[in-house]
Design a protein around this motif. Structure first.
Motif, PDB file in Angstrom:
ATOM      1  N   GLY A   1      56.761-114.805  39.711  1.00  0.00           N
ATOM      2  CA  GLY A   1      57.510-114.495  38.508  1.00  0.00           C
ATOM      3  C   GLY A   1      58.665-115.455  38.294  1.00  0.00           C
ATOM      4  O   GLY A   1      59.135-116.100  39.221  1.00  0.00           O
ATOM      5  N   ALA A   2      59.086-115.558  37.075  1.00  0.00           N
ATOM      6  CA  ALA A   2      60.231-116.402  36.718  1.00  0.00           C
ATOM      7  C   ALA A   2      61.038-115.678  35.648  1.00  0.00           C
ATOM      8  O   ALA A   2      60.469-114.965  34.809  1.00  0.00           O
ATOM      9  N   MET A   3      62.381-115.902  35.692  1.00  0.00           N
ATOM     10  CA  MET A   3      63.249-115.218  34.726  1.00  0.00           C
ATOM     11  C   MET A   3      64.372-116.159  34.323  1.00  0.00           C
ATOM     12  O   MET A   3      64.979-116.809  35.170  1.00  0.00           O
ATOM     13  N   ILE A   4      64.600-116.258  33.074  1.00  0.00           N
ATOM     14  CA  ILE A   4      65.705-117.047  32.531  1.00  0.00           C
ATOM     15  C   ILE A   4      66.742-116.075  31.962  1.00  0.00           C
ATOM     16  O   ILE A   4      66.412-115.222  31.145  1.00  0.00           O
ATOM     17  N   SER A   5      68.017-116.259  32.418  1.00  0.00           N
ATOM     18  CA  SER A   5      69.111-115.408  31.949  1.00  0.00           C
ATOM     19  C   SER A   5      70.060-116.253  31.104  1.00  0.00           C
ATOM     20  O   SER A   5      70.472-117.339  31.518  1.00  0.00           O
ATOM     21  N   VAL A   6      70.392-115.752  29.939  1.00  0.00           N
ATOM     22  CA  VAL A   6      71.317-116.437  29.039  1.00  0.00           C
ATOM     23  C   VAL A   6      72.516-115.523  28.820  1.00  0.00           C
ATOM     24  O   VAL A   6      72.354-114.404  28.327  1.00  0.00           O
ATOM     25  N   PRO A   7      73.728-115.963  29.223  1.00  0.00           N
ATOM     26  CA  PRO A   7      74.904-115.109  29.018  1.00  0.00           C
ATOM     27  C   PRO A   7      75.221-114.972  27.531  1.00  0.00           C
ATOM     28  O   PRO A   7      75.403-115.961  26.829  1.00  0.00           O
ATOM     29  N   VAL A   8      75.260-113.749  27.061  1.00  0.00           N
ATOM     30  CA  VAL A   8      75.509-113.488  25.651  1.00  0.00           C
ATOM     31  C   VAL A   8      76.794-112.678  25.458  1.00  0.00           C
ATOM     32  O   VAL A   8      77.634-113.016  24.621  1.00  0.00           O
ATOM     33  N   PHE A   9      76.944-111.633  26.236  1.00  0.00           N
ATOM     34  CA  PHE A   9      78.074-110.719  26.057  1.00  0.00           C
ATOM     35  C   PHE A   9      79.184-110.938  27.089  1.00  0.00           C
ATOM     36  O   PHE A   9      80.046-110.086  27.235  1.00  0.00           O
ATOM     37  N   THR A  10      79.138-112.046  27.826  1.00  0.00           N
ATOM     38  CA  THR A  10      80.163-112.299  28.865  1.00  0.00           C
ATOM     39  C   THR A  10      81.048-113.485  28.516  1.00  0.00           C
ATOM     40  O   THR A  10      81.694-114.065  29.391  1.00  0.00           O
TER      41      THR A  10
END
Length: 329
Positions: A195-204
């Motif tokens: 599995g792979a996951m990309i996290s994009v900070p939006v509310f921080t």
């Protein structure tokens, strides 16, 4: 990237802590060396006071013999007796000062107050190290532990600021596993997941901005401390070199003055024995010799302390102090 920068920041903070420990060791060396040299100076004053008491006692006996022979009046005996009493008082004060300085030395070392300490009775003179200003500054900036600690703190602050900035970047996480599943090992089936996951900070964004402001302020403070320390190190090196040069000249003058005072007292004794002068000149010569002894001890103490401060200013107090003071211990 943010975690990598935080790891670099932690490594720099560890370097700063290690350098701070070394700087504390140098401070301990400076403090203990200063107290020890003062104890040696106090012990030297006892030796000088004993010699002056012996001289005063010999002059008193000489005056008594001359009075009994009818050569001098009783006032001459009184003068020498007063001078003998004054020298004995100086010896009492010197003995007390030496005992007090040993207590201070025991406290500085960490020994019990009742510990018996024996220190040298003479301050040593070793030629000043042949080092110029630029060489001294280069050595200080290269070896001073507090300067290395300040530089590591700046590097740690820079890495912390980089970590705060990198928190705004997207992050990629990957995971995989492989295994067997079944009622028993012979009938187990192979299983795996990827599995792979990309996290994009939006509310921080606000929290990240606050961390960047804090990290930037910390970097500015660390840089200001480093700049101030650079100026302080240069001042300490320059002042230590000036103090050492002045103390060296003062030591030479004090040595010559002591030699002249001894010659003056010897000639005064001869003139008094020949009946040419009164005992006033002898007493004055004794006082001049006592002052010359004190000046010589004070000048040697100032010279040795200047060498210790120079070693501290150069960052070699822990390992290179013997090179400045000379001796074997």
């Amino acid at each position: 990237l943010s975690l990598w920068a935080e790891n670099r920041s932690a490594a720099h903070r560890a370097d700063a802590a290690e350098a701070t420990l070394q700087d504390l060791r140098d401070q301990v060396v400076l403090a203990v060396s200063s107290v020890y040299l003062q104890a040696v100076a106090a012990q030297s004053r006892i030796s000088a006071a004993r010699a002056e008491v012996a001289t005063a006692r010999a002059l008193y006996r000489q005056a008594v013999d001359m009075k009994e022979a009818g050569v001098v009046p009783a006032i001459e005996v009184l003068r020498t007796e007063v001078q003998l009493a004054a020298e004995r008082q100086r010896l009492i004060v010197a003995t007390n000062d030496a005992a007090t300085s040993k207590l201070a030395l025991a406290r500085a070392i960490g020994l019990p107050m009742g510990a018996e300490l024996t220190v040298s009775e003479n301050l040593q003179y070793s030629p000043p190290p042949a080092i110029g200003l630029q060489e001294a500054l280069t050595q200080a900036f290269g070896q001073r532990a507090d300067y290395q600690s300040a530089r590591s703190s700046v590097n740690a602050a820079q890495a912390t600021l980089s970590a705060a900035r990198d928190m705004a970047l997207p992050s990629l996480a990957m995971q995989a596993n492989w295994g067997k599943i079944g009622p028993d090992p012979d009938r187990a089936l192979t299983t795996y997941t990827v599995g792979a996951m990309i996290s994009v900070p939006v509310f921080t964004g606000g929290a990240i901005k606050a961390r960047k402001i804090t990290a930037s302020a910390g970097l500015t403070e660390s840089q200001a401390r480093l700049t101030d320390l650079e100026a302080r190190i240069e001042y300490e090196v320059r002042s230590a070199l000036l103090d050492l040069a002045a103390a060296d000249e003062r030591t030479q003058v004090a040595r010559d003055a002591l030699r002249l005072a001894e010659s003056q007292l010897e000639q005064s004794q001869d003139r008094f024995a020949a009946g040419v002068v009164s005992g006033v000149e002898v007493v004055q010569s004794q006082q001049t010799l006592a002052t010359a002894h004190d000046n010589q001890i004070a000048s040697l103490l100032a010279y040795n302390l200047a060498e210790v401060r120079l070693a501290r200013a150069l960052g070699v107090a822990t390992d290179g102090l013997q090179r400045f003071l000379g001796g074997s211990s």
